[in-house]
Design a protein around this motif. Structure first.
Motif, PDB file in Angstrom:
ATOM      1  N   UNK A   1       3.686   5.819  -5.845  1.00 54.78           N
ATOM      2  CA  UNK A   1       3.261   5.982  -7.243  1.00 54.78           C
ATOM      3  C   UNK A   1       2.133   7.082  -7.522  1.00 54.78           C
ATOM      4  N   UNK A   2       1.317   7.156  -6.644  1.00 61.01           N
ATOM      5  CA  UNK A   2       0.175   8.030  -6.843  1.00 61.01           C
ATOM      6  C   UNK A   2       0.949   9.658  -6.369  1.00 61.01           C
ATOM      7  N   UNK A   3       1.504   9.620  -5.338  1.00 59.45           N
ATOM      8  CA  UNK A   3       2.226  11.010  -4.871  1.00 59.45           C
ATOM      9  C   UNK A   3       3.069  11.417  -6.154  1.00 59.45           C
ATOM     10  N   UNK A   4       3.856  10.572  -6.590  1.00 61.67           N
ATOM     11  CA  UNK A   4       4.772  10.808  -7.654  1.00 61.67           C
ATOM     12  C   UNK A   4       4.167  11.389  -9.032  1.00 61.67           C
ATOM     13  N   UNK A   5       2.775  10.997  -9.177  1.00 65.77           N
ATOM     14  CA  UNK A   5       1.987  11.208 -10.218  1.00 65.77           C
ATOM     15  C   UNK A   5       1.292  12.760  -9.823  1.00 65.77           C
ATOM     16  N   UNK A   6       1.325  13.133  -8.552  1.00 65.19           N
ATOM     17  CA  UNK A   6       0.756  14.511  -8.231  1.00 65.19           C
ATOM     18  C   UNK A   6      -0.486  14.483  -7.845  1.00 65.19           C
ATOM     19  N   UNK A   7      -1.030  13.194  -7.483  1.00 62.37           N
ATOM     20  CA  UNK A   7      -2.547  13.081  -6.678  1.00 62.37           C
ATOM     21  C   UNK A   7      -2.502  13.670  -5.237  1.00 62.37           C
TER      22      UNK A   7
ATOM     23  N   UNK B   1       0.944  -1.199   0.078  1.00 64.68           N
ATOM     24  CA  UNK B   1       0.000   0.072   0.002  1.00 64.68           C
ATOM     25  C   UNK B   1       0.745   1.029   0.060  1.00 64.68           C
ATOM     26  N   UNK B   2       1.936   1.371   0.724  1.00 67.67           N
ATOM     27  CA  UNK B   2       2.805   2.513   0.734  1.00 67.67           C
ATOM     28  C   UNK B   2       3.561   2.540  -0.586  1.00 67.67           C
ATOM     29  N   UNK B   3       3.892   1.413  -1.319  1.00 62.04           N
ATOM     30  CA  UNK B   3       4.295   1.847  -2.633  1.00 62.04           C
ATOM     31  C   UNK B   3       3.254   1.947  -3.697  1.00 62.04           C
ATOM     32  N   UNK B   4       2.220   1.587  -3.539  1.00 61.18           N
ATOM     33  CA  UNK B   4       0.980   2.097  -4.334  1.00 61.18           C
ATOM     34  C   UNK B   4       0.848   3.593  -3.979  1.00 61.18           C
ATOM     35  N   UNK B   5       0.819   4.069  -2.783  1.00 59.99           N
ATOM     36  CA  UNK B   5       0.403   5.405  -2.486  1.00 59.99           C
ATOM     37  C   UNK B   5       1.825   6.464  -3.250  1.00 59.99           C
TER      38      UNK B   5
END
Length: 121
Positions: free
Chosen positions: A67-73, A61-65
């Motif tokens: 990726x979303x942070x890196x995408x600017x979510x 879950x931390x890795x998934x999150x």
């Protein structure tokens, strides 16, 4: 009136203001009301009631999150700030990092980030 973003994406009812009555899903970063989660569980569905993805392991879950942070979510940035503030998901408690993430999420329009910043100050 509350904005459309304050509605459960499944039942379209306004999300409760009490965070104990809703849950954020890591797979799709959607806030879903406990009523929809309960209805899905009663039908035997243990996956995410919105996107139907299986529940990730804590380590995933931390890795998934991230990726979303890196995408600017903005929701993912806020979620990561919460985890840093509380020291959850294996992260070391770091309020300074949490404030930085909350400020970033607030700039992107996350109302809850404004609230958490006010609480921390």
């Amino acid at each position: 009136t509350r904005s459309e973003g304050d509605d459960c994406p499944i039942c379209q009812l306004p999300l409760p203001l009490d965070f104990k009555q809703l849950a954020s899903r890591m797979c799709c970063a959607k806030l879903v009301c406990n009523g929809c989660i309960l209805a899905a569980q009663k039908r035997g569905m243990l996956n995410c009631p919105f996107c139907r993805a299986p529940r990730p392991e804590m380590s995933q879950s931390l890795a998934m999150n991230q990726k979303r942070v890196d995408a600017g979510d903005p929701e993912a940035i806020f979620f990561l700030g919460v985890k840093y503030e509380l020291g959850q998901h294996g992260l070391v408690k770091d309020v300074t990092m949490a404030v930085e993430l909350y400020e970033r999420a607030a700039d992107l329009g996350v109302k809850e980030a404004h609230y958490n910043l006010g609480v921390l100050y």
